[in-house]
Scaffold this motif. Structure first.
Motif, short mmCIF file in Angstrom:
data_model
loop_
_atom_site.label_atom_id
_atom_site.label_comp_id
_atom_site.label_asym_id
_atom_site.label_seq_id
_atom_site.Cartn_x
_atom_site.Cartn_y
_atom_site.Cartn_z
N GLY A 43 21.97 8.41 26.32
CA GLY A 43 22.04 8.56 24.87
C GLY A 43 23.28 7.94 24.26
N LEU A 44 23.93 7.03 24.98
CA LEU A 44 25.16 6.41 24.50
C LEU A 44 24.97 4.95 24.12
CD1 LEU A 44 27.65 7.88 27.13
CD2 LEU A 44 27.28 8.66 24.78
N ALA A 45 23.73 4.49 24.10
CA ALA A 45 23.48 3.09 23.78
C ALA A 45 23.82 2.81 22.32
CB ALA A 45 22.02 2.74 24.06
N PRO A 46 24.26 1.59 22.01
CA PRO A 46 24.55 1.25 20.61
C PRO A 46 23.29 1.37 19.75
CG PRO A 46 24.53 -0.71 22.00
CD PRO A 46 24.50 0.47 22.92
N ASN A 47 23.49 1.71 18.50
CA ASN A 47 22.35 1.96 17.61
C ASN A 47 22.51 1.28 16.25
OD1 ASN A 47 24.43 3.48 16.62
ND2 ASN A 47 23.42 5.48 16.90
N GLY A 48 23.41 0.33 16.14
CA GLY A 48 23.66 -0.32 14.86
C GLY A 48 23.03 -1.69 14.72
N GLY A 49 22.06 -2.04 15.56
CA GLY A 49 21.47 -3.37 15.54
C GLY A 49 22.26 -4.33 16.41
N TRP A 50 21.60 -5.39 16.87
CA TRP A 50 22.28 -6.32 17.77
C TRP A 50 23.36 -7.11 17.06
CZ3 TRP A 50 22.38 -11.76 17.88
CH2 TRP A 50 21.58 -12.41 16.94
N PHE A 51 23.40 -7.02 15.72
CA PHE A 51 24.39 -7.73 14.89
C PHE A 51 25.54 -6.81 14.50
CE2 PHE A 51 20.39 -6.53 13.05
CZ PHE A 51 20.77 -5.42 12.32
N MET A 52 25.38 -5.49 14.61
CA MET A 52 26.45 -4.50 14.48
C MET A 52 27.23 -4.62 13.16
SD MET A 52 26.33 -2.49 17.09
CE MET A 52 27.91 -1.71 17.29
N TYR A 53 26.52 -4.71 12.05
CA TYR A 53 27.20 -4.85 10.76
C TYR A 53 28.03 -3.62 10.42
CZ TYR A 53 24.25 -8.86 9.40
OH TYR A 53 23.64 -10.09 9.33
N PRO A 54 29.31 -3.80 10.06
CA PRO A 54 30.03 -2.71 9.40
C PRO A 54 29.64 -2.72 7.90
CG PRO A 54 31.50 -4.58 9.76
CD PRO A 54 30.16 -4.95 10.36
N PRO A 55 29.74 -1.61 7.19
CA PRO A 55 30.37 -0.34 7.58
C PRO A 55 29.46 0.59 8.39
CG PRO A 55 29.68 -0.23 5.31
CD PRO A 55 29.38 -1.63 5.75
N LEU A 56 28.19 0.17 8.65
CA LEU A 56 27.30 1.03 9.42
C LEU A 56 27.90 1.38 10.78
CD1 LEU A 56 24.52 2.39 9.79
CD2 LEU A 56 23.68 0.21 10.68
N SER B 139 31.17 1.49 11.48
CA SER B 139 32.52 2.06 11.40
C SER B 139 32.47 3.51 11.86
CB SER B 139 33.04 1.97 9.97
OG SER B 139 32.27 2.78 9.10
N THR B 140 33.62 4.08 12.08
CA THR B 140 33.67 5.47 12.57
C THR B 140 33.08 6.46 11.58
OG1 THR B 140 35.95 5.58 11.75
CG2 THR B 140 35.64 5.11 14.09
N ALA B 141 33.10 6.11 10.29
CA ALA B 141 32.54 7.03 9.28
C ALA B 141 31.05 7.22 9.48
CB ALA B 141 32.84 6.51 7.88
N PHE B 142 30.33 6.17 9.87
CA PHE B 142 28.87 6.24 10.00
C PHE B 142 28.41 6.20 11.45
CE2 PHE B 142 29.80 4.37 5.86
CZ PHE B 142 29.10 5.22 5.03
N SER B 143 29.28 5.80 12.36
CA SER B 143 28.95 5.80 13.80
C SER B 143 30.12 6.42 14.56
CB SER B 143 28.69 4.37 14.30
OG SER B 143 27.60 3.79 13.63
N PRO B 144 30.27 7.75 14.49
CA PRO B 144 31.47 8.38 15.05
C PRO B 144 31.51 8.45 16.57
CG PRO B 144 29.97 10.03 14.14
CD PRO B 144 29.38 8.70 13.80
N GLY B 145 30.39 8.32 17.25
CA GLY B 145 30.40 8.41 18.70
C GLY B 145 30.89 7.14 19.35
N ILE B 146 30.69 7.04 20.68
CA ILE B 146 31.15 5.85 21.39
C ILE B 146 30.02 4.84 21.61
CG2 ILE B 146 32.97 7.12 22.58
CD1 ILE B 146 31.23 7.05 25.10
N ASN B 147 28.85 5.08 20.95
CA ASN B 147 27.73 4.16 21.12
C ASN B 147 28.11 2.74 20.72
OD1 ASN B 147 26.84 6.97 20.55
ND2 ASN B 147 24.85 6.15 21.11
#
Length: 860
Positions: A168-181, A183-191
């Protein structure tokens, strides 16, 4: 020992000499007619034999590493494909409950990331490692341990990265990883951290492979194989590797910057504190769009070679295709904002990037028309490679047409982030890379296997994949135009999207069935071997089809055309009988012939390293360093990083060595040195490429500084007082001067051996002093990296400089240690030369960075 001209046993020869001092008339001595000494071939096989049992993990031969590499890349292709099938089941009908939303986001992110980062680029790089030495008739690529390190780093890091999905630690922000999505505010875990550190590390592996490929293509070609006679695949890989060197540093800097923002609160992308999220998009797509062509160009090179062999005719428009490859690489770097038309850029910028997006289709069209012309003028057979080549061509052209459509800004605004873009992307990548890759498997498998793959099963594989591909992605064009956005995990009923989504899901399983049948074919027929292979089943005309073993060809031939096996009768027999260059081992070590970059004239004999456990350990500890930092196990992570450095130093210790005799006969009485220094060495070329990588990271950091200044410059604080600049420049300039002086001292017979080594340590120390003063001046000015985008970019530049200074210090200590063991030779030494180059470059880079952030653009 400096580079010396090649001699013919001390006897002069007529004819005009080249710029390297080699007499082209000497080629007329080949093939030789004398009998080879008894036991010569057995000794060659002994020197090049592979380790057995568990020691096979220490193998560095391109045959083994290339096969492992291709297999690992295909494994990641299968894993990403399984994720895609599960996602298609989720989207087959409205409100499906197969995957929860968060899990779907992880699947979606991992599918795109694995396909782009762990399959597409590594797969073509792996084919380069596997095929290039054979095509160039080299014993191996010039840095076999670097190839092994790149593979093991990729495999270990990639598997650990993919395993995050099961926790359950896989990244979840898309393969392009756009901020602010992200950022720690919206993705606080280590994914997100798994993506940032994992992908940054994998890109380092890709860059290592690119350095190997550039130097290999330029410096290890068979004598006589001028640039105009190189196989098209070698040209494609040369452009491919050059694009990696230019493009990948952007994503390396971007991932490090976003990780610094998440871990240390440096606001590179936070608009409330002087950052900008669009900076990430510029950095990412400067890498991301050229990556499409990074993937496409090697596949296009393979297609160019296959259509010629399959049609039994020389390739139409060879020079035009070379020009198209170079033009594609150049134009692709002006297309990155093609993905950003909807963000609100100025009209002038939009117009430029729209024109560039359409212009890049011209060189692709040149290649397509060349393939059609070659197939139409020849007599192609109805076999599996031909089917995959033609099928991929149809699919790629369809994807290219929709690419021209989305290059038109008004249409792009309508179709942006819809399933139309998903369809376009997959048509381009599957037609431009996946189908050529399957054609490659069928065409070149006989080079590595005791028997070829099945023609009967292969045709079933093709038609299932071809039909499944269209059934999957053709309806997505309509789904997108009907308004379905991409990256959604479900949708409501009565949107008229059900039928097209159901068709796409059915098509995905048909495509999957074709790939499953291919696995059956591989299991039934592929039997890896380095000797008794199935051979040249499809009648290719290039050198990889010469009889070969782990040492590649028995002797390295003289090349007089682009298709030697067609144009030079009897070359296979002459090569196997040892009638060309280097028919045995001249020194009792592994060797290959280093030639000049332009005309491939013999320069010297490279002594190559053999099997070693150190690349494997280096890769494991490097992966451990990045992954342990991700899970915040900082102490163990640092220990792993230190062990990685020690393993790399231990590996390098063995590589720069002087052997006896100083000159050897490489055939027909032609003698070359066994050790040279300066610009003709493969190490010098590798260092130049590495410095370009470091320079590109530095330029990306400078771009970020200037970009944020253009937005927020009016509120930036003043730089440190001007008097700090003098000691900073003195430290950096002094380091460069001392490094160059150390090189001169080494050449003086009157100086002791310790004088140049001590001078080099002083140079690195002066470099560190200049960096320390630079850092202190910014801290004294009151600017902190957490305060603003200015602070983040300034300290990012300082941190980058600190990293190269640390490497320079290690390098100087390493040279001093070699010197203490008597391993630094006079009047020149390759390791010493490379250390001098690195330290001198660090001084210049530090000076430029210090000047830019203080004097330009200044403060409004």
């Amino acid at each position: 020992m400096s580079s010396a001209p090649i001699a013919a046993g001390g006897k002069g020869s007529p004819g005009a000499r080249s710029e390297t001092g080699f007499d082209p008339e000497l080629y007329r001595r080949f093939p030789t007619k004398e009998e080879r000494p008894e036991g010569e071939l057995a000794e060659l096989e002994r020197v090049w034999q592979a380790p057995r049992g568990w020691r096979l993990l220490t193998a560095v031969n391109n045959n083994y590493i290339g096969t492992f590499y291709v297999g690992a890349a295909f494994l990641f292709f299968l894993l990403a494909g399984i994720l895609a099938l599960v996602m298609r089941v989720q989207l087959a009908l409205p409100l499906q409950g197969v995957l929860p939303q968060e899990t779907y986001n992880q699947f979606f992110t991992m599918h795109g990331t694995v396909m782009m980062f762990l399959f597409a680029v590594p797969a073509v790089e792996a084919l380069g490692v596997l095929l290039l030495p054979q095509m160039l008739a080299a014993r191996d690529l010039p840095f076999p341990r670097l190839s092994a390190y790149a593979f093991w780093a990729y495999l270990v890091g990639g598997l650990c990265f993919f395993a995050s999905l099961f926790f359950g630690l896989a990244p979840n922000g898309g393969w392009f990883m756009y901020p602010p999505l992200t950022s720690t505010a919206f993705s606080p875990g280590i994914n997100a951290d798994f993506w940032l550190l994992g992908i940054g590390f994998i890109e380092i592996s890709a860059i290592a492979g690119a350095i190997e490929i550039i130097v290999g293509v330029l410096k290890t070609r068979a004598p006589g194989m001028t640039l105009a006679r190189m196989p098209i695949f070698a040209w494609a890989m040369l452009v491919f590797a050059g694009m990696i060197i230019i493009a990948f540093p952007a994503v390396i800097f971007g991932t490090l910057a976003l990780e610094l923002e998440r871990a240390l609160n440096w606001p590179f992308f936070d608009p409330t504190r002087g950052g900008d999220p669009l900076l990430w998009q510029h950095l990412f797509w400067f890498f991301g769009h050229p990556e499409v062509y990074i993937i496409f160009l090697p596949a296009a090179g393979l297609v160019s070679m296959m259509v010629s062999s399959l049609a039994k005719t020389p390739l139409v428009g060879y020079r035009l295709i070379v020009l198209a490859l170079v033009a594609t690489g150049f134009i692709s770097f002006g297309v990155w904002a093609h993905h950003m038309f909807a963000v609100g850029m100025p009209r002038l910028s939009i117009g430029f990037f729209s024109a560039a997006s359409m212009a890049v289709s011209v060189p692709a069209g040149i290649q397509v028309f060349s393939w059609i012309a070659t197939l139409s003028t020849g007599k192609p057979s109805h076999n599996v490679p031909t089917l995959f080549v033609v099928g991929g061509l149809v699919i790629f052209v369809m994807g290219g047409l929709t690419g021209v459509m989305v290059a038109m800004v008004p249409f792009d605004w309508q179709a942006h982030d819809s399933y139309f873009i998903v369809a376009h992307l997959h048509y381009v990548l599957i037609g431009g890379m996946v189908f050529p890759l399957f054609a490659t498997f069928y065409f070149w498998a006989p080079m590595m296997s005791r028997r070829p793959l099945s023609e009967r099963l292969g045709k079933w594989v093709f038609w299932l994949m071809f039909a499944g591909m269209h059934l999957t992605f053709l309806p997505m064009h309509l789904t997108g135009l009907m308004g379905m956005p991409r990256r959604v995990w479900t949708y409501l009923p009565e949107r008229d999207w059900e039928i097209t989504n159901l068709l796409s899901t059915a098509g995905a399983f048909v495509l999957g069935a074709g790939i499953l049948l291919f696995l059956v074919d591989i299991a039934r027929n592929f039997r890896f071997t380095t000797g008794d292979t199935a051979g040249n089943v499809y009648g290719g005309g290039t050198l990889e089809w010469l009889p070969n073993g782990l040492y590649a060809a028995r002797s390295i031939p003289v090349v007089t055309s682009r298709d030697p096996l067609w144009d030079q009768p009897g070359i296979s027999e002459d090569v196997e009988e040892g009638r060309y260059f280097l028919p045995g081992t001249a020194t009792g070590h592994r060797e290959t012939l280093i030639t000049s970059p332009l005309n491939a004239e013999p320069q010297f004999l490279q002594i190559m390293p053999g099997p070693s456990v150190w690349p494997l350990f280096s890769a494991i500890f490097t992966a451990g360093f990045f992954l342990l930092l991700t899970v915040q196990a900082y102490t163990i992570g640092v220990v792993s990083g230190v062990l990685a450095i020690l393993c790399v130093l231990r590996w390098l210790w063995e590589t720069d060595r002087v052997v006896e005799p100083a000159r050897v006969d490489i055939g027909a009485g032609i003698q070359v040195p066994t050790y040279v220094t300066g610009g003709s060495t493969h190490g010098w070329w590798a260092m130049v490429v590495l410095l370009i990588v470091i320079l590109m990271i530095f330029l990306m950091a400078l771009f970020s500084y200037l970009y944020l200044y253009g937005i927020h410059g009016r509120v930036w604080v003043s730089p440190p007082a001007t008097f700090w600049l003098a000691p900073v420049l003195a430290g950096y300039g002094g380091a460069t001067g001392l490094a160059l002086l150390a090189r001169r001292l080494l050449a003086r017979e009157t100086s002791t051996l310790w004088s140049p080594a001590t001078n080099l340590i002083f140079a690195a120390g002066t470099l560190a002093l200049g960096w320390a003063v630079d850092l202190h001046s910014w801290r004294a000015s009151g600017l902190s990296p957490e305060s603003s985008g200015q602070g983040a970019t300034v300290y990012g530049l300082v941190a980058h400089q600190g990293m190269v200074v640390f490497v320079a210090l290690l390098y100087a200590v390493y040279i001093a240690a070699r010197n203490s063991r008597g391993l630094v030779s006079r009047p020149r030494n390759t390791s010493f030369d490379l250390a001098t180059m690195f330290i001198a470059y660090c001084g210049v880079q530090g000076s430029v960075g210090a000047l830019v952030v203080r004097l330009f653009p200044g403060v409004v």
